[in-house]
Design a protein around this motif. Sequence first.
Motif, PDB file in Angstrom:
ATOM      1  N   PHE A  47     -23.774  14.548  26.638  1.00 56.42           N
ATOM      2  CA  PHE A  47     -24.364  13.617  27.602  1.00 56.42           C
ATOM      3  C   PHE A  47     -25.600  14.204  28.265  1.00 56.42           C
ATOM      4  CE2 PHE A  47     -19.903  12.387  27.341  1.00 56.42           C
ATOM      5  CZ  PHE A  47     -20.007  11.009  27.159  1.00 56.42           C
ATOM      6  N   ARG A  48     -26.496  13.316  28.680  1.00 53.51           N
ATOM      7  CA  ARG A  48     -27.687  13.709  29.425  1.00 53.51           C
ATOM      8  C   ARG A  48     -27.265  14.183  30.812  1.00 53.51           C
ATOM      9  NH1 ARG A  48     -30.900   8.158  28.694  1.00 53.51           N
ATOM     10  NH2 ARG A  48     -30.595   8.294  30.958  1.00 53.51           N
TER      11      ARG A  48
ATOM     12  N   ASP B 146     -28.338  13.322  33.773  1.00 49.77           N
ATOM     13  CA  ASP B 146     -28.158  12.238  34.736  1.00 49.77           C
ATOM     14  C   ASP B 146     -26.856  11.493  34.472  1.00 49.77           C
ATOM     15  OD1 ASP B 146     -29.229  11.316  32.328  1.00 49.77           O
ATOM     16  OD2 ASP B 146     -30.185   9.578  33.267  1.00 49.77           O
ATOM     17  N   GLN B 147     -26.471  11.368  33.189  1.00 56.18           N
ATOM     18  CA  GLN B 147     -25.185  10.750  32.867  1.00 56.18           C
ATOM     19  C   GLN B 147     -24.040  11.605  33.380  1.00 56.18           C
ATOM     20  OE1 GLN B 147     -26.025  10.437  28.547  1.00 56.18           O
ATOM     21  NE2 GLN B 147     -25.424   8.290  28.736  1.00 56.18           N
TER      22      GLN B 147
ATOM     23  N   ILE C  89     -21.227  10.256  35.978  1.00 51.12           N
ATOM     24  CA  ILE C  89     -19.794  10.227  35.634  1.00 51.12           C
ATOM     25  C   ILE C  89     -19.005  11.065  36.639  1.00 51.12           C
ATOM     26  CG2 ILE C  89     -18.062  10.845  33.902  1.00 51.12           C
ATOM     27  CD1 ILE C  89     -20.275  10.503  31.778  1.00 51.12           C
TER      28      ILE C  89
ATOM     29  N   LEU D 258     -24.964   4.569  35.687  1.00 54.41           N
ATOM     30  CA  LEU D 258     -24.415   5.026  34.410  1.00 54.41           C
ATOM     31  C   LEU D 258     -24.323   3.880  33.405  1.00 54.41           C
ATOM     32  CD1 LEU D 258     -22.958   7.311  32.770  1.00 54.41           C
ATOM     33  CD2 LEU D 258     -20.816   6.434  33.752  1.00 54.41           C
TER      34      LEU D 258
ATOM     35  N   THR E  16     -28.326   3.896  31.488  1.00 53.35           N
ATOM     36  CA  THR E  16     -28.156   4.914  30.455  1.00 53.35           C
ATOM     37  C   THR E  16     -27.388   4.307  29.280  1.00 53.35           C
ATOM     38  OG1 THR E  16     -25.967   5.836  31.024  1.00 53.35           O
ATOM     39  CG2 THR E  16     -27.852   6.567  32.348  1.00 53.35           C
TER      40      THR E  16
ATOM     41  N   PHE F   1     -24.614   4.897  28.011  1.00 56.99           N
ATOM     42  CA  PHE F   1     -23.247   5.418  28.071  1.00 56.99           C
ATOM     43  C   PHE F   1     -22.283   4.589  27.219  1.00 56.99           C
ATOM     44  CE2 PHE F   1     -19.036   5.341  30.172  1.00 56.99           C
ATOM     45  CZ  PHE F   1     -18.683   6.665  29.986  1.00 56.99           C
TER      46      PHE F   1
END
Length: 302
Positions: free
Chosen positions: A36-37, A39-40, A44, A200, A204, A206
Amino acid sequence: MQQNETPPLKAWLLLLLLAMIWGSSFILIKKGLIAFRPDQLAAIRIASAGFVLLPFLMQRFKTVQRHHWPKLISVGLVGSFIPAFLFAFAQTQLPSGVTGVLNTFTPLATLLIGVLVFKQIVALQQWLGVLIGLAGTVILITANGSGEFQFNAYALLIILATICYGINLNLIKHHIPDLGALTITGVSLFLVAPPALLYLLFATPFIEQITAAQSGTYFSLTAILILGVIGTAMALIIFNTVVKMTDTTFTSSVTYLIPIVALILGVIDGEPFLIEHAIGMAAILTGVFIANRRAQKRKSPA
């Protein structure tokens, strides 16, 4: 706890537990970044931490008065939301062990914020501790193993996060003395969880990542959820409990132990440990010890 009392055994045990939880958080961030990035990962982490405590908060919302809300939003932002993003982005360019060491600047940041914002009286020896700690921080920021000066700007993100923690510590201690630890933790996290979740889901990819379920996705997601539920929600309850049992200086001294856990886990995971890291950590911990030792003496009975 009165200012001149020795911290109880329960406070020390909670401090050790907190060190183990937070010392492990850096390696969990590292594993979360595999799929995951940053920011993600931060979103989360905050969303899971905020919503997991909701079932325990229904009755506690009634104890929150109008003047508490701005303070709790501030606690949620500077104590959780902003640092989560700063740590995630920093660890894209920093080993988890070094990040854990840089986190030891928190007690010094707490002291500086106490002086500059809350008019705390500080002795000369405490200033000496701050200067030694700053020197150690500079060593860590420039460490590269080549012996040459090389500035790593990502380390400044961790320093900024510790400043946020310093503000948060003083805010809880001086401006929210009438709310319990679970209320402060749960409500402040819940207030910042919805923005994190919305970001999120809608800003993104996600959903696409979870649906595709590529190799390592669920492993990283599990690491982040552990980070959010245990490393953030549970840890902040313990943290705020210790703040209310003792004082800000004692509580922020959890960073004596965090780097030990973080470095051990980092080395086990194959991260390098340079001589500059050892020197920088020693300087920061020496500075924290000097500042904390003087603070405890000033609170001793005459």
